[in-house]
Design an enzyme around this catalytic site. Sequence first.
Site, PDB file in Angstrom:
ATOM      1  N   CYS A  12      98.976 -52.561 -43.429  1.00 36.76           N
ATOM      2  CA  CYS A  12      99.851 -51.551 -42.848  1.00 36.76           C
ATOM      3  C   CYS A  12      99.573 -50.242 -43.592  1.00 36.76           C
ATOM      4  O   CYS A  12      98.526 -50.113 -44.226  1.00 36.76           O
ATOM      5  CB  CYS A  12     101.323 -51.969 -42.909  1.00 36.76           C
ATOM      6  SG  CYS A  12     102.061 -52.053 -44.557  1.00 36.76           S
ATOM      7  N   ASN A  15     101.750 -50.755 -47.586  1.00 35.94           N
ATOM      8  CA  ASN A  15     101.720 -52.103 -48.155  1.00 35.94           C
ATOM      9  C   ASN A  15     103.000 -52.444 -48.916  1.00 35.94           C
ATOM     10  O   ASN A  15     102.965 -53.105 -49.949  1.00 35.94           O
ATOM     11  CB  ASN A  15     100.481 -52.279 -49.046  1.00 35.94           C
ATOM     12  CG  ASN A  15     100.213 -53.730 -49.445  1.00 35.94           C
ATOM     13  OD1 ASN A  15      99.749 -53.985 -50.543  1.00 35.94           O
ATOM     14  ND2 ASN A  15     100.494 -54.670 -48.570  1.00 35.94           N
ATOM     15  N   CYS A  17     106.143 -52.933 -46.714  1.00 34.04           N
ATOM     16  CA  CYS A  17     107.081 -53.508 -45.741  1.00 34.04           C
ATOM     17  C   CYS A  17     106.388 -54.535 -44.842  1.00 34.04           C
ATOM     18  O   CYS A  17     106.561 -55.740 -45.012  1.00 34.04           O
ATOM     19  CB  CYS A  17     107.732 -52.424 -44.880  1.00 34.04           C
ATOM     20  SG  CYS A  17     108.816 -51.302 -45.778  1.00 34.04           S
ATOM     21  N   ARG A  18     105.601 -54.049 -43.888  1.00 38.47           N
ATOM     22  CA  ARG A  18     105.052 -54.929 -42.862  1.00 38.47           C
ATOM     23  C   ARG A  18     103.978 -55.879 -43.369  1.00 38.47           C
ATOM     24  O   ARG A  18     104.045 -57.087 -43.122  1.00 38.47           O
ATOM     25  CB  ARG A  18     104.502 -54.102 -41.694  1.00 38.47           C
ATOM     26  CG  ARG A  18     105.589 -53.326 -40.968  1.00 38.47           C
ATOM     27  CD  ARG A  18     105.014 -52.365 -39.968  1.00 38.47           C
ATOM     28  NE  ARG A  18     104.313 -51.277 -40.658  1.00 38.47           N
ATOM     29  CZ  ARG A  18     103.576 -50.367 -40.046  1.00 38.47           C
ATOM     30  NH1 ARG A  18     103.422 -50.421 -38.735  1.00 38.47           N
ATOM     31  NH2 ARG A  18     102.994 -49.401 -40.730  1.00 38.47           N
ATOM     32  N   SER A  19     102.956 -55.366 -44.051  1.00 36.75           N
ATOM     33  CA  SER A  19     101.859 -56.264 -44.445  1.00 36.75           C
ATOM     34  C   SER A  19     102.262 -57.269 -45.523  1.00 36.75           C
ATOM     35  O   SER A  19     101.855 -58.430 -45.433  1.00 36.75           O
ATOM     36  CB  SER A  19     100.595 -55.483 -44.826  1.00 36.75           C
ATOM     37  OG  SER A  19     100.829 -54.557 -45.840  1.00 36.75           O
ATOM     38  N   ASP A 128     107.219 -49.761 -37.994  1.00 41.04           N
ATOM     39  CA  ASP A 128     107.459 -49.589 -39.424  1.00 41.04           C
ATOM     40  C   ASP A 128     108.966 -49.468 -39.643  1.00 41.04           C
ATOM     41  O   ASP A 128     109.593 -48.510 -39.175  1.00 41.04           O
ATOM     42  CB  ASP A 128     106.743 -48.331 -39.926  1.00 41.04           C
ATOM     43  CG  ASP A 128     106.763 -48.219 -41.436  1.00 41.04           C
ATOM     44  OD1 ASP A 128     107.545 -48.932 -42.100  1.00 41.04           O
ATOM     45  OD2 ASP A 128     105.982 -47.407 -41.955  1.00 41.04           O
TER      46      ASP A 128
END
Length: 164
Positions: A12, A15, A17-19, A128
């Site tokens: 993301c 690095n 939150c999402r990934s 995000d």
Amino acid sequence: MSRSVTRVLFVCLGNICRSPSAQGVFEARLRERGLQSGYQVDSAGTGGYHEGEPPDRRATAAARQRGYDLSAQRARAVRDSDFTEFDLILAMDQSNLDNLLARAPAAARSRIRLFMSVAPELPQEVPDPYFGGEQGFEQVLDMLETAADAWLDVSVSIQYAGPE
């Protein structure tokens, strides 16, 4: 690339939150299926804004409520070596996909995909949640769980396909 271990990188922007959440979900799904020895999983960001930091506290809390542990993860930026070290690089949104494709050597581009591409019934970009409320982290986890299962279903069917 023929390896006994499949290496997967989730990407993301920052690095945090999402990934890292995708990494946590994917690792848990691997354990549930008894496949953890066949994979190495990591996450990174196309930007190095949070290098060395743990995942966002809200992402960590939402993940923990569902049984995912993100505590050992630390943010890092995508490295040039990632394009040769990983068998599959999965971007969380189109912007990160475009950044990865622009940076990747030609030989690596076919291994870079949108994470949600295996879940056509859902939006193809993982939003995000950083600037949103707590519900955004729940929505992201819902999407990540669906796509992680789909990637593993595809991977297992390819891995075990062959003469009967």
